[in-house]
Design a protein around this motif. Structure first.
Motif, short mmCIF file in Angstrom:
data_model
loop_
_atom_site.label_atom_id
_atom_site.label_comp_id
_atom_site.label_asym_id
_atom_site.label_seq_id
_atom_site.Cartn_x
_atom_site.Cartn_y
_atom_site.Cartn_z
N GLU A 422 0.84 -1.19 0.00
CA GLU A 422 0.00 0.00 0.00
C GLU A 422 0.88 1.24 0.00
N GLY A 423 0.67 2.07 -1.00
CA GLY A 423 1.32 3.37 -1.06
C GLY A 423 0.31 4.45 -0.77
N SER A 424 0.63 5.36 0.15
CA SER A 424 -0.33 6.37 0.60
C SER A 424 0.31 7.75 0.58
N GLU A 425 -0.50 8.73 0.22
CA GLU A 425 -0.09 10.14 0.27
C GLU A 425 -1.13 10.90 1.09
N PHE A 426 -0.65 11.64 2.10
CA PHE A 426 -1.52 12.36 3.02
C PHE A 426 -1.48 13.85 2.69
N TYR A 427 -2.69 14.49 2.76
CA TYR A 427 -2.81 15.91 2.47
C TYR A 427 -3.52 16.61 3.63
N ASP A 428 -3.20 17.89 3.80
CA ASP A 428 -3.95 18.68 4.77
C ASP A 428 -5.19 19.25 4.10
N SER A 429 -5.89 20.13 4.81
CA SER A 429 -7.16 20.65 4.30
C SER A 429 -6.96 21.52 3.06
N ASN A 430 -5.71 22.00 2.83
CA ASN A 430 -5.42 22.81 1.65
C ASN A 430 -4.91 21.95 0.49
N ARG A 431 -4.92 20.65 0.67
CA ARG A 431 -4.45 19.70 -0.33
C ARG A 431 -2.93 19.78 -0.53
N ASP A 432 -2.22 20.19 0.52
CA ASP A 432 -0.76 20.18 0.50
C ASP A 432 -0.28 18.86 1.07
N THR A 433 0.72 18.25 0.42
CA THR A 433 1.24 16.95 0.85
C THR A 433 1.99 17.09 2.17
N THR A 434 1.68 16.23 3.11
CA THR A 434 2.34 16.23 4.42
C THR A 434 3.13 14.95 4.69
N LEU A 435 2.77 13.85 4.02
CA LEU A 435 3.41 12.57 4.32
C LEU A 435 3.19 11.61 3.16
N ILE A 436 4.24 10.85 2.83
CA ILE A 436 4.14 9.78 1.84
C ILE A 436 4.69 8.51 2.48
N THR A 437 3.93 7.41 2.38
CA THR A 437 4.34 6.15 3.01
C THR A 437 4.22 5.00 2.03
N SER A 438 4.99 3.95 2.28
CA SER A 438 4.84 2.68 1.59
C SER A 438 4.89 1.58 2.64
N VAL A 439 3.95 0.64 2.55
CA VAL A 439 3.83 -0.43 3.54
C VAL A 439 3.73 -1.76 2.80
N THR A 489 8.03 9.21 4.53
CA THR A 489 8.74 10.45 4.21
C THR A 489 7.86 11.62 4.64
N PHE A 490 8.39 12.45 5.58
CA PHE A 490 7.63 13.57 6.13
C PHE A 490 8.03 14.86 5.42
N TYR A 491 7.02 15.76 5.26
CA TYR A 491 7.28 17.02 4.56
C TYR A 491 7.23 18.22 5.50
N SER A 492 7.04 18.00 6.79
CA SER A 492 6.93 19.15 7.71
C SER A 492 7.57 18.80 9.05
N THR A 493 8.75 18.18 9.01
CA THR A 493 9.41 17.81 10.25
C THR A 493 10.91 17.80 10.04
N ALA A 494 11.63 17.90 11.13
CA ALA A 494 13.09 17.88 11.04
C ALA A 494 13.62 16.48 10.75
N LEU A 495 12.80 15.46 10.99
CA LEU A 495 13.19 14.07 10.70
C LEU A 495 12.42 13.63 9.47
N PRO A 496 13.03 13.75 8.29
CA PRO A 496 12.27 13.55 7.05
C PRO A 496 11.88 12.11 6.77
N THR A 497 12.58 11.13 7.35
CA THR A 497 12.26 9.73 7.03
C THR A 497 12.15 8.90 8.30
N ASP A 498 11.42 7.80 8.15
CA ASP A 498 11.25 6.85 9.25
C ASP A 498 10.97 5.48 8.64
#
Length: 938
Positions: A422-439, A489-498
């Protein structure tokens, strides 16, 4: 007297001859004195050759009638009135003898004894015997070579969908039997899609206790029982078929192409019946949409995700197989009766299933919170492979004239592999990308299930006195080895990957033992007292071990206690109750109350904590049935029940198989408490085939198993099972069948409506150590009117069907007052035209419109058109060659919308679309001519 016998036998031997002229029979009916005209007497014309109803009418206030609308024939004219015995005339139709007038028909009184005379009695095509609805199969004309499913589609009040699921008067048929026995266990389509319609004497519909209802669950289920003709119980018959497109064909799923071998289908069914002895062997293999799991298997073996179609309440769900399937099914069935009086019955059924599914899907979700909104885009690839061996045994015998012993064990061995991405992309209320994950999740599972029951039933010399002792058992042991690889992969944090990489070993086991003692004591000719005691002992355990990789060796040796758990659940239940039953010919009233005490102990071994619960419930129930006539029924049923949470819902360990949506159990969960109200009315006019039904079902649940969900700043969720109050589901449904012109045209209007209210909890963090819980009430309204029209023309040579439905749905969330209305329109038609020399042409098409569904729906309008051309060969016409085209316009898709709590999700799944098959089918049996070949398979 001998002359009368010869006279009637001569009538029966006369063949039907059509002269192109319609009969016109007139008459006047009087009471037994011959002086008073009879109003509303029933007048029927029944063809002598095959007992098919030709026409019917009723007398007017002057006792007069006119019967017309059918061709010249040799038939019985039957006059009936509830206050008198029936009167029968035998009519010799001829081109010069088609207009007949009987000036005076005097009805015989009921007390009058008839002379000894050979009367070949006509049975209504539909009638009740007790509480059993009986259809006389030969009264409904089907095409030569038709199978049981074709017959069922002709019966008023019964409907069969494209997956083979059967409903009667709007209620789902839970089980299909052949002569009172299951035919290949849980997959009834093997009987309905293969057994010949001409071998069926009666189709019976009735309610019975659910034998598989473990723990004294006396909820009744609706059963359809196919009664075979005596001739169909002797000899052998079967079918073998194969189909292919003879090509390396890409599976076209719209946006995606999956290379695949040639499409194929193959079937083999062999039957040898000899009286009570039945032996059958079957095999089926396919990689087309016919690979759908049988609808009986879905409930019994936990395959709910494979249910291809929607329900009455969710008509927008398409009945397509999701993804690219591949199936192999095979089995053997045996049953027989032994003893001088055939009082011992044995049965054996073995089935092997190998099902594989490769599915790609995409979805868009919107999450509604009180102060914000999240969006996600998900793309998934799921591959599953399941193998199953299933054995069902049945033994029943009479120990004496009053005592019956039964034992029905079952055994299942399952093995499965799942590979999910599963590949997922998360958006905030403005449709800006905040997180991309692969599981990625890979699981290798195997399990053993043992179930069944044994019972001994004792009747007594006193009528209706009865006692039964029953023991039920259910043993489940499953083991799963899993692997998790999650990257973020995070788009709004000091730790960009996990990342999370883990190995999981999960052992689950559950055992349940039930002992039920029931006793029925008749108090009078109309009253009886039913008593029951139930004892349950159950034990379940979950042993989940999670290991992280050693950074030096790479081996998974580091135990992770956060995602590991050893949890045990022990329960003991006592239930005691009585019901007082009042029963007459027209009224049945039953009222009772049960008291249940359940003691539960949840033990968390890792942290050495125990949670104990002791709960007592009072469970009242009430049932009323009114039968004003043999063709009308009114039922009202109220019952309460209480069910326990599953061990997965109890185990307090986070399930991070999808780190974006973590689920946690709750050992503090209490059993729920449910009120269920059911109302049902149905009415038939057996001779005309007209029917109407209406019903409602309302369920209200306290301590329901809801969810408490927390969303982080990216929209990822952590869900915990909690008890909530006020969950409610309400359904209304109604339908009718209105035949015209001798059933050449049948209108079938219907309407369904639903109201669903679900309560869930949304948890919001308001400070570092403080959370706010808010109830989110989601109400979903749906209304679906529909109209189907069927035409049967030229003696059933031409069948035309038209269907249409409109479904309006609207979900409202209380948390932010969001409404998500949408509608689905469906229009369809089907044509089957049988020509001379065994040629048949068929078309069916469905046009679907998804109106204003929101951004997530794709291809909101599509037309699916299928066609088939077939030709029969040989003297017996047992060889058939067919060319089949599926989705000729290449537009088929699987797009649907689901609404769950505060989440609205639109799905699109890759499915098999256009393909062509050349199919050859060979039927065989031990009969030598076409006329004798009617009990075979099609």
């Amino acid at each position: 007297m001998i002359f009368k016998r010869i006279f009637f036998l001569l009538i029966l031997t006369m063949s039907f001859v059509s002269y192109g002229q319609e009969m016109n029979v007139k008459g006047t009916v009087f009471d037994s004195t011959g002086n008073i005209p009879l109003y509303n007497a029933m007048v029927m014309g029944v063809r002598i050759e095959d007992s098919v109803l030709l026409g019917f009418t009723r007398t007017d206030k002057d006792g007069k009638f006119t019967l017309r609308g059918f061709e010249v024939d040799t038939f019985s004219l039957i006059i009936e009135h509830p206050s008198y015995d029936e009167k029968i005339y035998y009519m010799f139709g001829h081109k010069d003898n088609y207009d007949i007038t009987i000036p005076s028909i005097v009805m015989p009184p009921k007390s009058q004894e008839l002379e000894e005379v050979v009367i070949y009695a006509y049975k209504d095509p539909i009638y009740y015997k007790g509480d059993t609805l009986i259809y006389v199969a030969d009264s409904f004309q089907v095409a030569e070579g038709a199978v049981v499913e074709d017959l069922l589609k002709k019966l008023p009040g019964l409907s069969v969908d494209q997956d083979g699921k059967i409903t009667s008067q709007g209620q789902e048929i839970s089980k299909v039997l052949v002569d009172g026995d299951e035919f290949f266990g849980s997959d009834p389509t093997i009987a309905t899609k293969n057994l010949g319609a001409d071998g069926i004497e009666q189709v019976q519909v009735y309610e019975k206790e659910n034998d598989e209802g473990i723990g004294g669950d006396d909820e009744k289920i609706k059963v359809l029982d196919l009664k075979l003709k005596d001739d169909a119980k002797k000899g052998y018959f079967g079918r073998i078929s194969g189909a292919s497109d003879f090509a390396q064909t890409p599976v076209d799923g719209g946006d995606n192409q999956f290379p695949n071998d040639a499409f194929y289908e193959g079937e083999l069914l062999l039957n040898k019946f000899n009286g009570s002895q039945k032996l059958s062997v079957f095999a089926l293999t396919s990689n087309t949409p016919r690979s759908n799991f049988g609808w009986g298997d879905m409930n019994k073996f936990g395959l709910e995700n494979e249910r291809g179609g929607g329900s009455r309440w969710n008509p927008q769900a398409n009945a397509n197989t999701s993804g690219v399937p591949q199936t192999l099914k095979a089995g053997v069935y045996y049953s027989d009766k032994f003893g001088k009086k055939k009082q011992t019955k044995v049965g054996f059924n073995y089935s092997y299933y190998d099902d594989r599914l490769d599915a790609n899907s995409a979805s868009e979700s919107q999450y509604f919170l009180s102060d914000s909104t999240y969006f996600t885009d998900d793309s998934t690839r799921n591959y599953t492979s399941n193998q199953s061996h299933r054995i069902n045994l049945n033994f029943e015998t009479k120990l004496d004239s009053l005592t019956t012993f039964r034992i029905k064990p079952s055994f299942t061995i399952d093995k499965g592999i799942t590979e999910d991405y599963e590949g997922s992309e998360f958006y905030d209320s403005n449709r800006d990308t905040t997180l991309i994950t692969s599981v990625r999740n890979n699981n290798d599972s195997e399990g053993i299930t043992v179930g069944g029951y044994a019972s001994i039933n004792r009747k007594f010399k006193k009528k209706k006195r009865e006692m039964e002792l029953r023991y039920d058992i259910s043993l489940i042991d499953n083991k799963t080895d899993g692997f998790l690889d999650s990257r973020s992969t995070f788009y709004s944090t000091a730790l960009p990957t996990d990342s999370t990489v883990q190995q999981k070993i999960n052992n689950n086991a559950n055992s349940s033992h039930y002992v039920t003692l029931g006793y029925v004591e008749p108090l009078s000719s109309k009253f009886k007292l039913e008593n029951e005691y139930l004892f349950e002992y159950g034990f379940g355990n979950q042993d989940l071990e999670t290991f992280n990789a050693d950074t030096i060796t790479g081996a998974y040796t580091l135990f992770d206690s956060t995602f590991s758990n050893i949890f045990e659940n022990t329960r003991q239940q006592h239930r005691l109750g009585s019901e007082l039953v009042y029963e007459t010919r027209t009224h049945t009233i039953s009222a009772g109350v049960y008291v249940r005490n359940i003691d539960i102990e949840n033990y968390n071994i890792i942290i050495d904590t125990t949670i104990k619960q002791n709960i007592t419930n009072v469970l009242p129930r009430f049932r009323y049935t009114f039968k004003p006539s043999m063709s009308k029924r009114f039922n009202f049923n109220y019952r309460t029940s209480s069910s326990q949470p599953s061990i997965n819902a109890l185990a307090p360990v986070p399930d991070n198989s999808n780190p974006n949506r973590i689920q946690v159990g709750n050992p503090d969960l209490k059993p729920n408490y449910t009120h269920n109200f059911n109302l049902m009315f149905n009415s038939w006019k057996a001779i005309s085939g007209r029917y109407v039904y209406a019903g409602s079902n309302v369920t209200y649940t306290n301590n329901a198993f809801g969810t408490q969900t927390y969303y982080d700043e990216y929209g990822r969720s952590q869900t915990k099972t909690v008890n909530v109050d006020g969950n409610m589901m309400g359904f209304l449904f109604s339908g009718a069948g209105l035949p015209f012109n001798g059933r050449m045209i049948v209108l079938e209007p219907g309407i369904n409506a639903s109201y669903i209210r679900n309560v869930n909890v949304i948890r919001t963090q308001i400070s570092a150590a403080e959370f706010l819980d808010q109830d989110n009430v989601t109400t979903n309204y749906a209304l679906t009117p529909k109209l189907d029209v069927r035409f049967n023309l030229f003696g059933d040579s031409l069948e035309i069907g038209l269907k249409s439905s409109y479904s309006y749905n609207n979900a409202v969330s209380s948390l932010n007052k969001t409404e998500t209305p949408y509608s689905i329109q469906t229009y369809g038609s089907n044509i089957k035209w049988r020509f001379p020399k065994g040629i048949t042409v068929g078309f069916d098409g469905t046009y679907t419109i998804n109106d204003q569904p929101g951004e997530g729906f794709y291809d909101t309008e599509f037309l699916v058109l299928n066609a088939q051309l077939s030709k029969k060969f040989l003297k017996t016409q047992n060889l058939e060659v067919a060319l089949i085209g599926n989705d000729l316009l290449n537009q088929n898709i699987n797009a649907r919308r689901e609404i769950n709590a505060n989440v609205v999700t639109d799905y699109r799944t890759t499915i098999i679309s256009r393909y062509f098959l050349l199919k050859v089918t060979m039927r065989f049996n031990n009969r030598r001519t076409k006329e004798e070949d009617n009990y075979g398979l099609h």
